[in-house]
Every structure is written in structure tokens, then in C-alpha cells.
Design a protein around this motif. Structure first.
Motif, PDB file in Angstrom:
ATOM      1  N   ILE A 119     -23.466   7.518  50.057  1.00 49.65           N
ATOM      2  CA  ILE A 119     -22.726   8.646  50.620  1.00 49.65           C
ATOM      3  C   ILE A 119     -21.934   8.208  51.850  1.00 49.65           C
ATOM      4  O   ILE A 119     -20.740   8.520  51.984  1.00 49.65           O
ATOM      5  CB  ILE A 119     -23.689   9.801  50.973  1.00 49.65           C
ATOM      6  CG1 ILE A 119     -24.211  10.466  49.689  1.00 49.65           C
ATOM      7  CG2 ILE A 119     -23.002  10.843  51.859  1.00 49.65           C
ATOM      8  CD1 ILE A 119     -25.333  11.466  49.916  1.00 49.65           C
ATOM      9  N   LYS A 120     -22.577   7.461  52.730  1.00 49.58           N
ATOM     10  CA  LYS A 120     -21.875   6.994  53.929  1.00 49.58           C
ATOM     11  C   LYS A 120     -20.719   6.058  53.563  1.00 49.58           C
ATOM     12  O   LYS A 120     -19.648   6.104  54.193  1.00 49.58           O
ATOM     13  CB  LYS A 120     -22.858   6.294  54.870  1.00 49.58           C
ATOM     14  CG  LYS A 120     -23.810   7.257  55.582  1.00 49.58           C
ATOM     15  CD  LYS A 120     -24.612   6.569  56.677  1.00 49.58           C
ATOM     16  CE  LYS A 120     -25.682   5.664  56.138  1.00 49.58           C
ATOM     17  NZ  LYS A 120     -26.485   5.039  57.222  1.00 49.58           N
ATOM     18  N   THR A 171     -17.827   8.356  51.704  1.00 46.60           N
ATOM     19  CA  THR A 171     -17.218   9.344  52.618  1.00 46.60           C
ATOM     20  C   THR A 171     -16.454   8.619  53.716  1.00 46.60           C
ATOM     21  O   THR A 171     -15.426   9.117  54.200  1.00 46.60           O
ATOM     22  CB  THR A 171     -18.277  10.274  53.233  1.00 46.60           C
ATOM     23  OG1 THR A 171     -19.289   9.502  53.906  1.00 46.60           O
ATOM     24  CG2 THR A 171     -18.919  11.157  52.178  1.00 46.60           C
ATOM     25  N   ILE A 210     -13.936  11.728  54.585  1.00 54.69           N
ATOM     26  CA  ILE A 210     -14.321  13.116  54.327  1.00 54.69           C
ATOM     27  C   ILE A 210     -15.742  13.367  54.826  1.00 54.69           C
ATOM     28  O   ILE A 210     -16.481  12.424  55.105  1.00 54.69           O
ATOM     29  CB  ILE A 210     -14.220  13.473  52.828  1.00 54.69           C
ATOM     30  CG1 ILE A 210     -15.067  12.509  51.973  1.00 54.69           C
ATOM     31  CG2 ILE A 210     -12.757  13.448  52.375  1.00 54.69           C
ATOM     32  CD1 ILE A 210     -15.064  12.811  50.490  1.00 54.69           C
ATOM     33  N   SER A 211     -16.099  14.649  54.921  1.00 54.05           N
ATOM     34  CA  SER A 211     -17.407  15.033  55.441  1.00 54.05           C
ATOM     35  C   SER A 211     -18.126  15.959  54.472  1.00 54.05           C
ATOM     36  O   SER A 211     -17.517  16.540  53.566  1.00 54.05           O
ATOM     37  CB  SER A 211     -17.250  15.737  56.796  1.00 54.05           C
ATOM     38  OG  SER A 211     -16.598  14.902  57.729  1.00 54.05           O
ATOM     39  N   PHE A 212     -19.424  16.111  54.703  1.00 54.95           N
ATOM     40  CA  PHE A 212     -20.246  17.018  53.909  1.00 54.95           C
ATOM     41  C   PHE A 212     -19.756  18.452  54.081  1.00 54.95           C
ATOM     42  O   PHE A 212     -19.439  18.896  55.179  1.00 54.95           O
ATOM     43  CB  PHE A 212     -21.708  16.902  54.340  1.00 54.95           C
ATOM     44  CG  PHE A 212     -22.617  17.913  53.694  1.00 54.95           C
ATOM     45  CD1 PHE A 212     -23.050  17.749  52.390  1.00 54.95           C
ATOM     46  CD2 PHE A 212     -23.044  19.030  54.400  1.00 54.95           C
ATOM     47  CE1 PHE A 212     -23.886  18.680  51.781  1.00 54.95           C
ATOM     48  CE2 PHE A 212     -23.891  19.966  53.818  1.00 54.95           C
ATOM     49  CZ  PHE A 212     -24.313  19.795  52.498  1.00 54.95           C
ATOM     50  N   PHE A 253     -18.538  17.017  49.090  1.00 53.56           N
ATOM     51  CA  PHE A 253     -17.905  16.431  50.271  1.00 53.56           C
ATOM     52  C   PHE A 253     -16.395  16.651  50.190  1.00 53.56           C
ATOM     53  O   PHE A 253     -15.801  16.508  49.120  1.00 53.56           O
ATOM     54  CB  PHE A 253     -18.212  14.942  50.365  1.00 53.56           C
ATOM     55  CG  PHE A 253     -19.682  14.641  50.434  1.00 53.56           C
ATOM     56  CD1 PHE A 253     -20.312  14.467  51.650  1.00 53.56           C
ATOM     57  CD2 PHE A 253     -20.448  14.558  49.268  1.00 53.56           C
ATOM     58  CE1 PHE A 253     -21.679  14.204  51.718  1.00 53.56           C
ATOM     59  CE2 PHE A 253     -21.807  14.288  49.327  1.00 53.56           C
ATOM     60  CZ  PHE A 253     -22.419  14.116  50.561  1.00 53.56           C
ATOM     61  N   GLY A 254     -15.789  16.958  51.327  1.00 50.89           N
ATOM     62  CA  GLY A 254     -14.354  17.193  51.336  1.00 50.89           C
ATOM     63  C   GLY A 254     -13.988  18.302  50.375  1.00 50.89           C
ATOM     64  O   GLY A 254     -14.664  19.333  50.310  1.00 50.89           O
TER      65      GLY A 254
END
Length: 294
Positions: free
Chosen positions: A235-236, A239, A244-246, A263-264
Motif C-alpha cells: 500500500i505504501k 500510494t 494518493i491517500s486512503f 485510495f484516491g
């Protein structure tokens, strides 16, 4: 009398690609193959015009023909008209090399290079759509799914990785199998920031300035083989790449016990956490096809 033209004709026919439809077929010579991978391909009887391609990658200890029998992509290809490549890794306990500098470098001469050759061969031979090439895989195949998306973003449009690890997690390990690999990665103890993971990905193809493939990943909370914290690292990584973010969790999607993490705008990267599921998360072919846009 048999003339030289006759033999020339026979040799010409023998050099043509083997275009067999409706069955899994081994391709003996598909181009540069530095690590001696095996290529098998499934081409449906009713092939779409400019068909899509799915590269389907087996887990450690597996084979392409074995993964062909375990997944539903061939049956779905019969109705969808797309092509499925089922390669085999014949080294390191039949695990994909996701550790060496060669495989983690664009055109570096590793397993990823041979897989890219298979894709180019299939696009050329079957007049497939080069903008609709997708990759998926389980365990070691899920690891290689991340690697292919990072190392060959110019070839891959989207990926779906099951129970894998972030691209570059095993970098520098003496091998990629449970028997040969440094255990730190599989144990979930390789931890980086999104910015650090982004640098890892960019270093695999530093000349590339285009868009990266759309990625979705799956992991079980009870996975004690490729430990669950690896999902957080994937995920890290992605993203970070996409910036983009959660946004939200959607529970019960695509089934009870699963959580879909968005995400995004949900179009570049997404993740699925499977409560109580060990190693590995079952393949969700219909979700994959929707993600791929097939």
C-alpha cells in the motif's frame, strides 16, 4: 521430383508461429529468454479483434500448466476472447526471481526480462492490443506481479497480485524461495516510507517518465507465510508512486469477510484485506477482469 522450392516451403511453414486455439500450448522459441523460462499460452477458439493479454504467474513450487488448471481465466477467455500466458519458472524451487538486480532492472536479463519477451511475442503473433496487457499471480506470482508493474510500466496496463510483497522487498536476497531467501521480507519486517518505496520503484526504470500500471493487491490477515504486514508495504509503495491517500473502507466487498480499501479515486490503486484467510487468498477472476477492464 522434389525441388528445392518444396523444401524452402516446408522450412517456411516450420518457422511460422504455432497458432493453436482452444488448448494450452507450449511455445518453444519466443525470443530472448535469459533465465530459460517456459512459455505456455492459451488462445481461445473465438479470439477478439486486437485481444487483451493476461500474464498469469504461478506460486512457488508451481508451474504454468498447473496454474492453468487452478484458475478460471481460460474459461473466461472463451467468452471474453482474450489470451492468457502461463509461464513457468524452472529454478529456485520454481519461484520467480524477485530479488536479483537483473530482474529488478528494465531489460536487465532476469526473469522479468523473459516475461516481457513473452508479452512482446504474443502481441506480435496474435495482433493483440499492446495497451491491454495485464498481469496477475499468486504468492511468488503476486510478488512478480508487483515487479512487472514496476520494471515494465511501458508494457503492463494493470496488475492484480495475491498474497505477495512490494516490488523490491526482496532486493539483494540470495534467492526468492522459502529455502533460499533472506526471511526478513516474508516476515513483514522490511518497512519503508511511501517516499522510500517510490524511489525503489523509480530506480528499476529510471528513464521512464510515463504513467504506472493500475494495481490492486490482496492479502489474508491470517497469512503467516508471507506475513500480513506486507500488505501495508504494498500500500505504501503504490500510494507513494501514485501520490494518493486512503479514502475509505468498504466492508463485505467482494464477499463477506473481505474489506476493500479505496485510495484516491479508486482507479489507480486498491487493496483487499481478507479476514481469517491464510496463505493464499483465492483468486477472484471476475474482480480481476473488472479491474483490467476486460
Amino acid at each position: 521430383m522434389i525441388t528445392s522450392n518444396y523444401f524452402q516451403g516446408i522450412f517456411a511453414l516450420a518457422s511460422l508461429p504455432l497458432l493453436v486455439h482452444g488448448d494450452l500450448v507450449k511455445v518453444a522459441d519466443f525470443g530472448p529468454n535469459p533465465t530459460k523460462l517456459e512459455m505456455n499460452i492459451y488462445v481461445p477458439t473465438k479470439l477478439a479483434a486486437k485481444p487483451s493479454i493476461i500474464l498469469a504467474l504461478h506460486p512457488c513450487g508451481g508451474t504454468g500448466p498447473g496454474y492453468y488448471k487452478q484458475t478460471k481465466y481460460p474459461q473466461l477467455a472463451d467468452t471474453g476472447g482474450f489470451i492468457v500466458i502461463y509461464p513457468s519458472a524452472n529454478h529456485d524451487n520454481n519461484c520467480w526471481d524477485v530479488a536479483s538486480t537483473k530482474t529488478l532492472t528494465h531489460n536487465g536479463g532476469g526473469d522479468s526480462n523473459g516475461l516481457a519477451t513473452m508479452i512482446n511475442y504474443t502481441v506480435s503473433t496474435y495482433k493483440a492490443d499492446p495497451k491491454k496487457v495485464f498481469v496477475t499471480g499468486t504468492s511468488s506470482g503476486g510478488m512478480m506481479t508487483n515487479v512487472m508493474c514496476a520494471v515494465y510500466p511501458d508494457l503492463i496496463a494493470a496488475g492484480s497480485g495475491y498474497s505477495g510483497v512490494a516490488a523490491g522487498c526482496l532486493a539483494g536476497s540470495p534467492g526468492s524461495s522459502p529455502q533460499s531467501a533472506t526471511p526478513t521480507c516474508a516476515d513483514g519486517k522490511v518497512n519503508k516510507t511511501p517516499a522510500q518505496w517510490t524511489s525503489v520503484v523509480k530506480a528499476m526504470y529510471p528513464e521512464y517518465n510515463g504513467t504506472y500500471p493500475r494495481v490492486q493487491v490482496w492479502h489474508g490477515t491470517a497469512d503467516n507465510f508471507v506475513n500480513y504486514p506486507n500488505l501495508a508495504e504494498e500500500i505504501k509503495e503504490w500510494t507513494g508512486v501514485f501520490g494518493i491517500s486512503f479514502v475509505k473502507n468498504v466492508t463485505g466487498e467482494p464477499q463477506s469477510g473481505y474489506t476493500h480499501m479505496v485510495f484516491g479515486d479508486g482507479e489507480q490503486f486498491t487493496a483487499y484485506s481478507a479476514a481469517g484467510v491464510g496463505h493464499t487468498v483465492p483468486v477472484h477472476e471476475s474482480v480481476d477482469l473488472k479491474w483490467f477492464g476486460i
